[in-house]
Write a protein that holds these residues in place. Structure first.
Motif, PDB file in Angstrom:
ATOM      1  N   LYS A  19      -7.851  -5.056   6.286  1.00 50.89           N
ATOM      2  CA  LYS A  19      -7.832  -7.074   5.518  1.00 50.89           C
ATOM      3  C   LYS A  19      -8.405  -8.096   5.066  1.00 50.89           C
ATOM      4  CE  LYS A  19      -7.089  -7.816  10.882  1.00 50.89           C
ATOM      5  NZ  LYS A  19      -7.345  -8.075  12.217  1.00 50.89           N
ATOM      6  N   THR A  20     -10.047  -7.077   4.131  1.00 53.49           N
ATOM      7  CA  THR A  20     -10.680  -7.704   3.050  1.00 53.49           C
ATOM      8  C   THR A  20     -10.130  -7.554   1.580  1.00 53.49           C
ATOM      9  OG1 THR A  20     -12.485  -7.186   4.765  1.00 53.49           O
ATOM     10  CG2 THR A  20     -12.979  -6.887   2.283  1.00 53.49           C
ATOM     11  N   VAL A  21      -9.021  -5.817   2.148  1.00 53.40           N
ATOM     12  CA  VAL A  21      -9.112  -5.695   0.100  1.00 53.40           C
ATOM     13  C   VAL A  21      -7.014  -6.752  -0.008  1.00 53.40           C
ATOM     14  CG1 VAL A  21      -9.996  -3.495   0.277  1.00 53.40           C
ATOM     15  CG2 VAL A  21      -7.961  -3.397   1.439  1.00 53.40           C
ATOM     16  N   ASN A  26       9.885  -6.893  -5.990  1.00 56.29           N
ATOM     17  CA  ASN A  26       9.258  -6.862  -4.915  1.00 56.29           C
ATOM     18  C   ASN A  26       7.731  -6.482  -5.701  1.00 56.29           C
ATOM     19  OD1 ASN A  26       8.180  -7.191  -2.620  1.00 56.29           O
ATOM     20  ND2 ASN A  26       9.356  -5.806  -1.124  1.00 56.29           N
ATOM     21  N   GLY A  27       6.866  -6.607  -5.685  1.00 55.18           N
ATOM     22  CA  GLY A  27       5.688  -6.394  -6.047  1.00 55.18           C
ATOM     23  C   GLY A  27       4.790  -6.333  -5.286  1.00 55.18           C
ATOM     24  N   GLY A  28       4.197  -6.254  -4.848  1.00 52.46           N
ATOM     25  CA  GLY A  28       2.938  -6.709  -3.294  1.00 52.46           C
ATOM     26  C   GLY A  28       2.056  -5.269  -3.619  1.00 52.46           C
ATOM     27  N   SER A  29       1.568  -5.281  -2.490  1.00 53.42           N
ATOM     28  CA  SER A  29       0.668  -4.229  -2.584  1.00 53.42           C
ATOM     29  C   SER A  29       0.550  -3.405  -0.711  1.00 53.42           C
ATOM     30  CB  SER A  29      -0.789  -5.112  -2.218  1.00 53.42           C
ATOM     31  OG  SER A  29      -0.773  -6.307  -3.655  1.00 53.42           O
ATOM     32  N   CYS A  30       0.498  -1.649  -1.159  1.00 54.07           N
ATOM     33  CA  CYS A  30       0.414  -1.050   0.252  1.00 54.07           C
ATOM     34  C   CYS A  30      -0.531  -0.236  -0.319  1.00 54.07           C
ATOM     35  CB  CYS A  30       1.517   0.060  -0.111  1.00 54.07           C
ATOM     36  SG  CYS A  30       3.519  -0.647  -0.379  1.00 54.07           S
ATOM     37  N   VAL A  31      -1.087   0.001   1.278  1.00 59.09           N
ATOM     38  CA  VAL A  31      -2.594   0.291   1.240  1.00 59.09           C
ATOM     39  C   VAL A  31      -2.600   1.402   3.062  1.00 59.09           C
ATOM     40  CG1 VAL A  31      -5.017  -0.335   2.376  1.00 59.09           C
ATOM     41  CG2 VAL A  31      -3.668  -1.623   0.528  1.00 59.09           C
ATOM     42  N   ALA A  32      -3.081   2.271   2.712  1.00 58.36           N
ATOM     43  CA  ALA A  32      -3.286   3.757   4.020  1.00 58.36           C
ATOM     44  C   ALA A  32      -3.979   3.767   3.908  1.00 58.36           C
ATOM     45  CB  ALA A  32      -1.811   5.078   3.750  1.00 58.36           C
ATOM     46  N   ILE A  33      -5.109   4.101   5.202  1.00 58.45           N
ATOM     47  CA  ILE A  33      -6.103   5.167   5.668  1.00 58.45           C
ATOM     48  C   ILE A  33      -6.129   5.541   6.601  1.00 58.45           C
ATOM     49  CG2 ILE A  33      -8.906   4.205   6.078  1.00 58.45           C
ATOM     50  CD1 ILE A  33      -8.496   1.453   4.956  1.00 58.45           C
ATOM     51  N   ALA A  34      -6.754   7.230   6.125  1.00 58.42           N
ATOM     52  CA  ALA A  34      -6.584   8.204   7.282  1.00 58.42           C
ATOM     53  C   ALA A  34      -7.848   8.432   7.481  1.00 58.42           C
ATOM     54  CB  ALA A  34      -6.219   9.657   6.935  1.00 58.42           C
ATOM     55  N   GLY A  35      -8.064   8.370   9.157  1.00 62.93           N
ATOM     56  CA  GLY A  35      -9.317   8.466  10.590  1.00 62.93           C
ATOM     57  C   GLY A  35      -9.051  10.358  10.910  1.00 62.93           C
ATOM     58  N   ALA A  36     -10.064  10.440  11.746  1.00 63.41           N
ATOM     59  CA  ALA A  36     -10.545  11.187  12.110  1.00 63.41           C
ATOM     60  C   ALA A  36      -8.597  11.555  13.013  1.00 63.41           C
ATOM     61  CB  ALA A  36     -11.805  11.554  12.952  1.00 63.41           C
ATOM     62  N   ASP A  37      -8.447  10.659  13.779  1.00 60.44           N
ATOM     63  CA  ASP A  37      -7.652  10.613  14.894  1.00 60.44           C
ATOM     64  C   ASP A  37      -6.652   9.094  14.392  1.00 60.44           C
ATOM     65  OD1 ASP A  37      -9.435   8.494  15.553  1.00 60.44           O
ATOM     66  OD2 ASP A  37     -10.210   9.247  18.322  1.00 60.44           O
ATOM     67  N   TYR A  38      -6.666   8.693  13.698  1.00 61.81           N
ATOM     68  CA  TYR A  38      -5.865   6.898  13.153  1.00 61.81           C
ATOM     69  C   TYR A  38      -5.266   7.665  11.111  1.00 61.81           C
ATOM     70  CZ  TYR A  38      -9.735   5.059  10.854  1.00 61.81           C
ATOM     71  OH  TYR A  38     -10.461   4.972   9.709  1.00 61.81           O
ATOM     72  N   CYS A  39      -4.265   6.692  11.714  1.00 57.79           N
ATOM     73  CA  CYS A  39      -3.929   6.181  10.574  1.00 57.79           C
ATOM     74  C   CYS A  39      -3.357   4.817  10.758  1.00 57.79           C
ATOM     75  CB  CYS A  39      -3.034   7.153   9.445  1.00 57.79           C
ATOM     76  SG  CYS A  39      -2.173   7.224   8.005  1.00 57.79           S
ATOM     77  N   VAL A  40      -3.940   3.965   9.360  1.00 57.85           N
ATOM     78  CA  VAL A  40      -3.817   2.655   8.562  1.00 57.85           C
ATOM     79  C   VAL A  40      -2.850   2.656   8.072  1.00 57.85           C
ATOM     80  CG1 VAL A  40      -4.530   0.330   8.754  1.00 57.85           C
ATOM     81  CG2 VAL A  40      -5.956   1.889  10.360  1.00 57.85           C
ATOM     82  N   ILE A  41      -1.462   1.516   7.622  1.00 53.67           N
ATOM     83  CA  ILE A  41      -0.834   1.546   7.092  1.00 53.67           C
ATOM     84  C   ILE A  41      -1.067   0.723   6.670  1.00 53.67           C
ATOM     85  CG2 ILE A  41       1.047   2.001   5.722  1.00 53.67           C
ATOM     86  CD1 ILE A  41       0.129   4.452   8.881  1.00 53.67           C
ATOM     87  N   ALA A  42      -0.130  -0.487   5.667  1.00 54.20           N
ATOM     88  CA  ALA A  42      -0.393  -1.808   5.477  1.00 54.20           C
ATOM     89  C   ALA A  42       0.486  -2.351   4.731  1.00 54.20           C
ATOM     90  CB  ALA A  42      -1.785  -2.548   5.094  1.00 54.20           C
ATOM     91  N   ALA A  43       1.176  -3.461   4.658  1.00 54.47           N
ATOM     92  CA  ALA A  43       0.957  -4.024   3.588  1.00 54.47           C
ATOM     93  C   ALA A  43       2.029  -4.992   3.743  1.00 54.47           C
ATOM     94  CB  ALA A  43       3.217  -3.533   3.285  1.00 54.47           C
TER      95      ALA A  43
END
Length: 223
Positions: A186-188, A14-31
């Motif tokens: 979504k772009t990356v 399972n190669g694939g990709s995981c991304v996480a971005i932290a904001g001032a009051d949120y966090c986005v995690i994607a795979a």
């Protein structure tokens, strides 16, 4: 345009990709949701994201048997913590637990590359990135997996996280709004899917904020 066969272990399913971005009051995690071995796609609908605590989510790429074993260990230790302290573990505490768990296995490590995201005790977004033996760092954004070499330069260009060596220390959270961070994710993934054969089919996006957790999905290329 040809896709590249990334330099990924033959033992990985399972190669694939995981991304996480932290904001001032949120966090986005994607795979992405593709599970594959070599040139064979085993399933197009496999979640690589696991909720470890109320405000803490982990995305993992690597050998899925090891990933599942790691998730079971973390779940059991979190349950013990809840019985002892009568509360959920915070995201920074879970980050330390994950580091310790990986380090205990450093001589026969879990073949799992993890990124942990959530909200800290102040309600700020936090992202922790790891290597296979538990070394970790709190960052504003991170990527793991076979597509990370394609994704990280793009995130660096867009987000320009301040150096941790700056004095006085600057907050690492990204300046983007929650909607902008989701659009960037979504772009990356759309970009990485064009070049990495292990990333594709669909991207699962988990958004944590003060109101709770919700998920979004976006279709990617399926070839």
């Amino acid at each position: 345009m040809t896709k590249q066969h990334a330099n990924w272990s033959p033992y990985d399913n399972n190669g694939g990709s995981c991304v996480a971005i932290a904001g001032a009051d949120y966090c986005v995690i994607a795979a992405d949701t593709r599970m594959s071995t070599g040139y064979n796609i085993l399933t197009r609908d496999y979640s690589k994201i696991s909720q470890l605590a109320e405000k803490c989510v982990m995305a993992s790429s690597g050998f899925q048997a090891d990933v599942k074993a790691l998730q079971k260990v973390l779940s059991a230790r979190h349950l013990i913590y809840q019985h002892q302290h009568n509360k959920q573990m915070s995201c920074p505490a879970m980050a330390q637990l994950l580091s310790n768990t990986l380090y205990y296995k450093r001589f026969f490590p879990y073949y799992a590359f993890n990124v942990l995201g959530g909200l800290d005790n102040e309600g700020k977004g936090c992202v922790f990135t790891y290597d296979a033996v538990g070394s970790y760092e709190r960052v504003g954004y991170s990527s793991q997996g076979s597509g990370s070499t394609l994704i990280m330069p793009f995130l660096d260009n867009q987000l320009k996280s301040p150096s941790p060596l700056l004095l006085p220390a600057q907050d690492a959270v990204t300046p983007l709004s929650e909607a902008e961070a989701v659009d960037l994710v979504k772009t990356v993934f759309a970009s990485a899917t064009e070049r990495d054969i292990y990333t594709g089919d669909k991207v699962e996006i988990v958004i944590l904020n003060a109101s709770g957790i919700h998920r979004e999905y976006m279709d990617l290329r399926k070839d």
